[in-house]
Enzyme design. Structure first.
Site, PDB file in Angstrom:
ATOM      1  N   SER A   1       0.834  -1.198   0.000  1.00 41.01           N
ATOM      2  CA  SER A   1       0.000   0.000   0.000  1.00 41.01           C
ATOM      3  C   SER A   1       0.872   1.252   0.000  1.00 41.01           C
ATOM      4  O   SER A   1       1.843   1.330  -0.750  1.00 41.01           O
ATOM      5  CB  SER A   1      -0.963  -0.057   1.195  1.00 41.01           C
ATOM      6  N   ASP A  16      -5.765  -3.692  -2.132  1.00 37.36           N
ATOM      7  CA  ASP A  16      -4.730  -3.211  -1.225  1.00 37.36           C
ATOM      8  C   ASP A  16      -3.884  -4.332  -0.623  1.00 37.36           C
ATOM      9  O   ASP A  16      -4.407  -5.300  -0.064  1.00 37.36           O
ATOM     10  CB  ASP A  16      -5.402  -2.422  -0.098  1.00 37.36           C
TER      11      ASP A  16
END
Length: 289
Positions: free
Chosen positions: A39, A162
């Site tokens: 991320s 993510d």
């Protein structure tokens, strides 16, 4: 340094703290042979590997409040809160060019994790994949595609979200790649523990096509807190050195307050500068073992 990995968690704009720490490393020409993140914990260190001091802060100061960057109107139009074409691709190629040449010749193995929506596993991409500049940007977009506010992102016919969903602090992957000793930068203070996600029914409904996503989100807090327990054990054994803010950062994941973002960056820079002697002593001790 040859046997030490740099491991980075995400946290959205909270990871500007990490950017500050990494810029402190750049000031001292402190480089690692292996860097891994998920991320925002992959986005910011990319500019560390490309040796571009201050680039992360400059991007936020110049464009965070730009309507083209992110916002509700983008989410309503595309189900992507962040305008990825602008924030990643135009940024890297035109607005504040990313130094792909230095990045690829750095000698660092840079790994980025993204959550595979079909398998429920975290797939890791590395420098062999990033010879294609667009592929690096695609992987960073995939790794930072937050549930609910971003569409799943496709790479090589696979669908990703993510990278922090299932592997929030990717120490295990670094160990699997041969790096028992690690420097870990976190964006939460030592007292933080993740709470269970509310509205699991909404995740099940939103991700009917990808039930592994809803299942992973349901236990995400358990995985994160377990990672913290493993981290504490590794610190106690002397194999891991942790850098983290001393208190909760006054910054949300999608905060657009430039003053707050700048303050957190400078906090990270100051913390990185202050901790360098202790870190360098730890690195030297590990080298002699």
């Amino acid at each position: 340094m040859q046997n030490v990995a740099l491991v980075l968690e995400g946290g959205g704009l909270r990871a500007i703290y990490t950017a500050g720490v990494l810029d402190a490393f750049l000031q001292q020409q402190l480089y690692f042979p292996y860097v891994i993140g998920v991320s925002a914990g992959a986005i910011y260190p990319a500019s560390y590997v490309s040796r571009q001091f201050g680039r992360n802060l400059t991007i936020q100061q110049q464009y965070l409040q730009d309507k083209r960057y992110m916002g509700l109107r983008h989410w309503l139009a595309t189900v992507n809160y962040v305008n990825t074409d602008f924030t990643y691709k135009r940024m890297a190629y035109e607005l504040l060019p990313f130094d792909f040449k230095t990045f690829l010749s750095s000698g660092t193995e840079f790994k980025v994790g993204a959550f595979d929506c079909n398998t429920g596993q975290t797939d890791y991409f590395g420098m062999a994949d990033f010879q294609d500049h667009d592929k690096l940007l695609d992987v960073l977009i995939a790794s930072s595609s937050l549930p609910f506010i971003a569409n799943p992102y496709r790479i090589n016919h696979q669908t990703y979200l993510d990278g922090g969903i299932a592997d929030p602090i990717p120490m295990a992957q670094a160990q699997q790649d041969g790096y028992k000793r690690q420097v870990v930068i976190l964006t939460q203070d030592a007292n933080y523990r993740k709470s269970p996600m509310k509205f699991n029914w909404l995740a099940r409904k939103r991700y009917q096509t990808y039930p592994t996503v809803a299942a992973a989100l349901k236990v995400r807090h358990q995985r994160y807190n377990h990672s913290l327990d493993e981290l504490a054990q590794s610190v106690a054994s002397g194999n891991t050195f942790v850098i983290r803010p001393a208190a909760p950062l006054n910054l949300s994941r999608l905060d657009r307050n430039i003053d707050k973002v700048t303050a957190v960056y400078h906090q990270g820079l100051a913390d990185g500068q202050a901790i360098l002697p202790k870190l360098q002593a730890w690195l030297s001790t590990n080298v002699r073992q």
